[in-house]
Design a protein around this motif. Structure first.
Motif, PDB file in Angstrom:
ATOM      1  N   LEU A   1       3.581  -1.475   3.893  1.00 51.00           N
ATOM      2  CA  LEU A   1       3.188  -0.223   3.841  1.00 51.00           C
ATOM      3  C   LEU A   1       4.424   0.523   3.464  1.00 51.00           C
ATOM      4  CD1 LEU A   1       1.798   0.169   7.964  1.00 51.00           C
ATOM      5  CD2 LEU A   1       0.492  -0.527   5.596  1.00 51.00           C
ATOM      6  N   MET A   2       4.257   1.316   2.325  1.00 47.59           N
ATOM      7  CA  MET A   2       5.117   2.193   1.920  1.00 47.59           C
ATOM      8  C   MET A   2       4.859   3.561   2.225  1.00 47.59           C
ATOM      9  SD  MET A   2       6.079   2.636  -2.104  1.00 47.59           S
ATOM     10  CE  MET A   2       7.409   3.675  -2.733  1.00 47.59           C
ATOM     11  N   CYS A   3       5.806   4.436   2.638  1.00 49.38           N
ATOM     12  CA  CYS A   3       5.725   5.681   3.150  1.00 49.38           C
ATOM     13  C   CYS A   3       6.779   6.415   3.576  1.00 49.38           C
ATOM     14  CB  CYS A   3       4.581   5.753   4.185  1.00 49.38           C
ATOM     15  SG  CYS A   3       4.955   4.792   5.683  1.00 49.38           S
TER      16      CYS A   3
ATOM     17  N   LEU B   1       0.809  -1.191   0.041  1.00 46.81           N
ATOM     18  CA  LEU B   1       0.064   0.188  -0.012  1.00 46.81           C
ATOM     19  C   LEU B   1       0.711   1.419   0.151  1.00 46.81           C
ATOM     20  CD1 LEU B   1      -2.590   1.485   0.419  1.00 46.81           C
ATOM     21  CD2 LEU B   1      -2.609   1.065   2.761  1.00 46.81           C
ATOM     22  N   ALA B   2       0.636   2.030  -0.960  1.00 44.27           N
ATOM     23  CA  ALA B   2       1.814   3.183  -1.064  1.00 44.27           C
ATOM     24  C   ALA B   2       0.949   4.500  -0.863  1.00 44.27           C
ATOM     25  CB  ALA B   2       2.298   3.280  -2.744  1.00 44.27           C
ATOM     26  N   PHE B   3       1.509   5.205   0.242  1.00 44.87           N
ATOM     27  CA  PHE B   3       0.802   6.451   0.486  1.00 44.87           C
ATOM     28  C   PHE B   3       1.902   7.403   0.886  1.00 44.87           C
ATOM     29  CE2 PHE B   3       1.390   5.485   5.143  1.00 44.87           C
ATOM     30  CZ  PHE B   3       1.259   4.359   5.092  1.00 44.87           C
TER      31      PHE B   3
ATOM     32  N   VAL C   1      12.160  -3.922  -8.025  1.00 46.57           N
ATOM     33  CA  VAL C   1      11.962  -2.797  -8.947  1.00 46.57           C
ATOM     34  C   VAL C   1      10.427  -2.473  -9.064  1.00 46.57           C
ATOM     35  CG1 VAL C   1      12.488  -1.859 -11.217  1.00 46.57           C
ATOM     36  CG2 VAL C   1      14.171  -3.546 -10.285  1.00 46.57           C
ATOM     37  N   LYS C   2      10.139  -1.177  -9.134  1.00 49.50           N
ATOM     38  CA  LYS C   2       8.926  -1.078  -9.304  1.00 49.50           C
ATOM     39  C   LYS C   2       8.746  -0.290 -10.589  1.00 49.50           C
ATOM     40  CE  LYS C   2       5.875   2.648  -7.342  1.00 49.50           C
ATOM     41  NZ  LYS C   2       5.128   2.965  -6.063  1.00 49.50           N
ATOM     42  N   SER C   3       7.864  -0.767 -11.472  1.00 56.55           N
ATOM     43  CA  SER C   3       7.438  -0.282 -12.804  1.00 56.55           C
ATOM     44  C   SER C   3       5.968   0.071 -12.948  1.00 56.55           C
ATOM     45  CB  SER C   3       7.746  -1.237 -13.705  1.00 56.55           C
ATOM     46  OG  SER C   3       7.593  -1.061 -15.136  1.00 56.55           O
TER      47      SER C   3
ATOM     48  N   ALA D   1      14.047  -0.023  -6.180  1.00 59.13           N
ATOM     49  CA  ALA D   1      14.189   0.947  -6.890  1.00 59.13           C
ATOM     50  C   ALA D   1      12.835   1.335  -7.609  1.00 59.13           C
ATOM     51  CB  ALA D   1      15.298   0.648  -7.931  1.00 59.13           C
ATOM     52  N   VAL D   2      12.529   2.543  -7.741  1.00 58.81           N
ATOM     53  CA  VAL D   2      11.243   2.939  -8.489  1.00 58.81           C
ATOM     54  C   VAL D   2      11.551   3.461  -9.802  1.00 58.81           C
ATOM     55  CG1 VAL D   2       9.366   4.359  -8.251  1.00 58.81           C
ATOM     56  CG2 VAL D   2       9.935   3.246  -6.062  1.00 58.81           C
ATOM     57  N   THR D   3      11.025   3.198 -10.805  1.00 59.43           N
ATOM     58  CA  THR D   3      11.113   3.589 -12.252  1.00 59.43           C
ATOM     59  C   THR D   3      10.489   5.177 -12.249  1.00 59.43           C
ATOM     60  OG1 THR D   3       9.668   2.392 -13.284  1.00 59.43           O
ATOM     61  CG2 THR D   3      11.803   1.808 -13.043  1.00 59.43           C
TER      62      THR D   3
HETATM   63  C1  5RP Z   1       5.622   8.060  -5.878  1.00 61.03           C
HETATM   64  C2  5RP Z   1       5.487   6.553  -5.914  1.00 61.03           C
HETATM   65  C3  5RP Z   1       4.178   6.090  -5.536  1.00 61.03           C
HETATM   66  O1  5RP Z   1       4.438   5.351  -4.223  1.00 61.03           O
HETATM   67  C4  5RP Z   1       3.556   5.213  -6.539  1.00 61.03           C
HETATM   68  O2  5RP Z   1       3.573   5.898  -7.667  1.00 61.03           O
HETATM   69  C5  5RP Z   1       2.382   4.445  -6.125  1.00 61.03           C
HETATM   70  O3  5RP Z   1       1.357   5.056  -6.054  1.00 61.03           O
HETATM   71  P1  5RP Z   1       0.241   5.047  -7.160  1.00 61.03           P
HETATM   72  O4  5RP Z   1      -0.437   3.612  -7.214  1.00 61.03           O
HETATM   73  O5  5RP Z   1      -0.698   6.243  -6.907  1.00 61.03           O
HETATM   74  O6  5RP Z   1       0.831   5.343  -8.669  1.00 61.03           O
HETATM   75  O7  5RP Z   1       6.604   5.638  -5.984  1.00 61.03           O
HETATM   76  O8  5RP Z   1       6.790   8.296  -6.804  1.00 61.03           O
END
Ligand code: 5RP
Length: 298
Positions: A85-87, A54-56, A202-204, A172-174
């Motif tokens: 939880l991602m915050c 869960l990204a907030f 990695v998040k894409s 790592a978030v793209t």
């Molecule tokens: C911001 C992020 C956010 O956590 C990510 O984009 C996830 O949120 P959403 O599902 O609302 O796109 O990494 O840079």
């Protein structure tokens, strides 16, 4: 009290059974140390191999985002249904009860806002504070192709090197610049760079054409961001297609907390991610749960 007989009489050595040496369940994580694998096992469910994060963390560059104007009201009801939880550390300390035992992936970058260049980030959390907060992982963006590409990659390299010293994985978030084309070529490039610099996952974003190739070309797990709010049925379909093509789950924000029923939506997303529920059934599950909650159920 232990005495010498305990040693002499010991006979359950299982002589005929070879020592167990099972491969670790996550892609690309076999050679990691125990602490790193243990933290990743808290983030990813070892049975499904997937996660619902869960990204907030949106407020760190865009302020009080719709749906999470009040983190203390919006997030606690969702915690039981999230895997992770991602915050930011500010949100965590101010708004999340420390009795919540879900693993935290800590946003460890900042330094920009929606009013300035998004790729101009810096590392904004010291590893000591991440440890103090019991973070299961730390995270920042790489902005491939953007103005501050080099600096953003350097930030993530720094997190990886520091986290490696303490067994804390890095996500790592793209981050995609406004003028980047969101296609398989771009995400193939960005996710592969993230993995090659040593990110543990990695998040894409999900893309309709060639997402399976993006996943195949990335040697560590990929989770997808939800992106802009979609109708619930479409968001569930996107999550289904992503895991069906190899994603190891979602790191979803707006499509959960901006839903008409966030508590129902996160459970429907969980059914897709962990049980391969088909989107139509998951959407029906969302509608049923929403009706129950609207009628005053728990
Ligand atoms: C911001 C992020 C956010 O956590 C990510 O984009 C996830 O949120 P959403 O599902 O609302 O796109 O990494 O840079």
């Amino acid at each position: 009290m232990a005495d010498l007989d305990d040693i002499k009489d010991g006979k359950e050595f299982g002589i005929d059974q070879p020592a167990r040496n099972q491969p670790f369940f996550l892609k690309g994580a076999n050679a990691l140390d125990w602490g790193m694998q243990n933290r990743l096992s808290r983030i990813f469910n070892p049975v499904s191999g997937r996660t619902v994060m869960l990204a907030f963390d949106h407020g760190y560059f865009q302020g009080p985002t719709t749906g999470i104007e009040r983190l203390d009201l919006a997030i606690p009801p969702l915690i039981p249904h999230a895997d992770v939880l991602m915050c930011t550390r500010g949100a965590l300390r101010a708004c999340i009860p420390a009795t919540a035992t879900k693993p935290v992936v800590l946003r460890a970058s900042a330094g920009q806002s929606i009013l300035t260049e998004l790729s101009n980030e810096l590392v904004a959390v010291d590893i000591e504070d991440a440890i103090r907060l019991n973070a299961a992982a730390i995270t920042a963006q790489i902005y491939v192709g953007a103005e501050y590409e080099h600096k953003s990659i350097a930030n993530v390299v720094k997190l990886i090197d520091t986290g490696n010293r303490y067994g804390i994985p890095t996500l790592a978030v793209t981050g995609v610049g406004a003028d980047m084309v969101r296609d398989a070529r771009y995400f193939g490039l960005a996710t592969r760079i993230a993995a090659e610099i040593g990110a543990h996952y990695v998040k894409s974003y999900y893309i309709d054409e060639g997402f399976d190739r993006v996943v195949a070309g990335c040697p560590v797990p990929i989770v997808i961001a939800g992106g802009k709010k979609l109708p619930e049925g479409e968001a569930l379909e996107m999550a289904f297609k992503a895991v069906d093509q190899g994603a190891a789950g979602v790191d979803m924000g707006r499509n959960i907390f901006q839903s008409d029923s966030p508590v129902a939506m996160i459970q429907a997303v969980g059914a897709v991610v962990h049980r391969n529920e088909r989107p139509e059934q998951a959407h029906q599950m969302y509608l049923d749960l929403k009706s129950e909650l609207d009628a005053g159920g728990d």
